[in-house]
Scaffold this motif. Sequence first.
Motif, short mmCIF file in Angstrom:
data_model
loop_
_atom_site.label_atom_id
_atom_site.label_comp_id
_atom_site.label_asym_id
_atom_site.label_seq_id
_atom_site.Cartn_x
_atom_site.Cartn_y
_atom_site.Cartn_z
N TRP A 1 71.65 53.38 30.72
CA TRP A 1 71.82 53.83 29.34
C TRP A 1 70.67 54.76 28.96
O TRP A 1 69.62 54.72 29.56
N ALA A 2 70.90 55.55 27.93
CA ALA A 2 69.85 56.41 27.38
C ALA A 2 70.00 56.43 25.87
O ALA A 2 71.11 56.37 25.35
N MET A 3 68.88 56.51 25.17
CA MET A 3 68.88 56.59 23.71
C MET A 3 68.90 58.05 23.30
O MET A 3 68.16 58.87 23.84
N LEU A 4 69.75 58.36 22.33
CA LEU A 4 69.83 59.70 21.78
C LEU A 4 69.54 59.65 20.29
O LEU A 4 69.95 58.72 19.60
N ASP A 5 68.85 60.66 19.81
CA ASP A 5 68.65 60.81 18.38
C ASP A 5 69.97 61.29 17.78
O ASP A 5 70.52 62.30 18.21
N ARG A 6 70.49 60.54 16.83
CA ARG A 6 71.80 60.86 16.28
C ARG A 6 71.83 62.25 15.61
O ARG A 6 72.78 63.00 15.78
N ALA A 7 70.78 62.58 14.90
CA ALA A 7 70.76 63.85 14.16
C ALA A 7 70.67 65.06 15.08
O ALA A 7 71.39 66.05 14.92
N SER A 8 69.78 64.98 16.08
CA SER A 8 69.54 66.15 16.93
C SER A 8 70.33 66.13 18.23
O SER A 8 70.49 67.17 18.87
N GLY A 9 70.77 64.94 18.66
CA GLY A 9 71.46 64.83 19.95
C GLY A 9 70.51 64.85 21.13
O GLY A 9 70.94 64.86 22.28
N ARG A 10 69.21 64.80 20.86
CA ARG A 10 68.21 64.85 21.93
C ARG A 10 67.82 63.44 22.37
O ARG A 10 67.92 62.49 21.60
N LEU A 11 67.35 63.33 23.62
CA LEU A 11 66.85 62.06 24.11
C LEU A 11 65.67 61.59 23.27
O LEU A 11 64.87 62.40 22.81
N MET A 12 65.57 60.26 23.08
CA MET A 12 64.42 59.71 22.36
C MET A 12 63.96 58.44 23.05
O MET A 12 64.74 57.74 23.69
N ARG A 13 62.69 58.16 22.94
CA ARG A 13 62.09 56.98 23.56
C ARG A 13 62.71 55.72 22.95
O ARG A 13 62.88 55.60 21.75
N VAL A 14 63.01 54.72 23.83
CA VAL A 14 63.52 53.43 23.37
C VAL A 14 62.34 52.63 22.80
O VAL A 14 61.37 52.38 23.51
N ARG A 15 62.44 52.28 21.54
CA ARG A 15 61.36 51.52 20.90
C ARG A 15 61.36 50.07 21.41
O ARG A 15 62.42 49.51 21.73
N ASP A 16 60.18 49.45 21.46
CA ASP A 16 60.04 48.08 21.94
C ASP A 16 60.94 47.11 21.19
O ASP A 16 61.56 46.23 21.79
N GLU A 17 61.05 47.25 19.88
CA GLU A 17 61.85 46.31 19.09
C GLU A 17 63.35 46.44 19.37
O GLU A 17 64.12 45.51 19.15
N VAL A 18 63.77 47.59 19.87
CA VAL A 18 65.17 47.78 20.25
C VAL A 18 65.44 47.08 21.58
O VAL A 18 66.46 46.41 21.76
N ALA A 19 64.52 47.19 22.53
CA ALA A 19 64.71 46.62 23.87
C ALA A 19 64.44 45.12 23.91
O ALA A 19 65.08 44.41 24.69
N ALA A 20 63.56 44.61 23.07
CA ALA A 20 63.10 43.22 23.15
C ALA A 20 64.21 42.17 23.21
O ALA A 20 64.14 41.26 24.04
N PRO A 21 65.26 42.24 22.39
CA PRO A 21 66.28 41.19 22.46
C PRO A 21 67.05 41.13 23.78
O PRO A 21 67.69 40.13 24.08
N PHE A 22 66.98 42.19 24.58
CA PHE A 22 67.75 42.26 25.82
C PHE A 22 66.92 42.03 27.07
O PHE A 22 67.47 41.95 28.17
N LEU A 23 65.60 41.95 26.93
CA LEU A 23 64.74 41.77 28.10
C LEU A 23 64.98 40.39 28.70
O LEU A 23 65.03 39.39 27.98
N GLU A 24 65.13 40.32 30.02
CA GLU A 24 65.39 39.07 30.72
C GLU A 24 64.28 38.07 30.40
O GLU A 24 63.11 38.41 30.38
N GLY A 25 64.68 36.84 30.14
CA GLY A 25 63.71 35.79 29.86
C GLY A 25 63.42 35.63 28.38
O GLY A 25 62.78 34.67 27.96
#
Length: 72
Positions: free
Chosen positions: A46-70
């Motif tokens: 998967w890749a995160m895109l900025d909705r407004a610009s359509g450009r790639l954007m860094r995945v923020r820690d709080e977005v990834a945290a609920p899915f991290l194994e463990g």
Amino acid sequence: RGNVKLGEHVTARTWIEKPPKGAQFDRRVEFVNAAGKTIVSANTTWAMLDRASGRLMRVRDEVAAPFLEGQE
């Protein structure tokens, strides 16, 4: 590994094994039947895109945290 029949109950689980690198991360998913057997397993990138610009954007820690194994 198996099939899901009409009326059969399965449990789905999704997680990411490693923190994202920039905009990209690999996401795992498994479907397990009532007997505990994994019947479907997949890995997707998967890749995160900025909705407004359509450009790639860094995945923020709080977005990834609920899915991290463990992490529950």
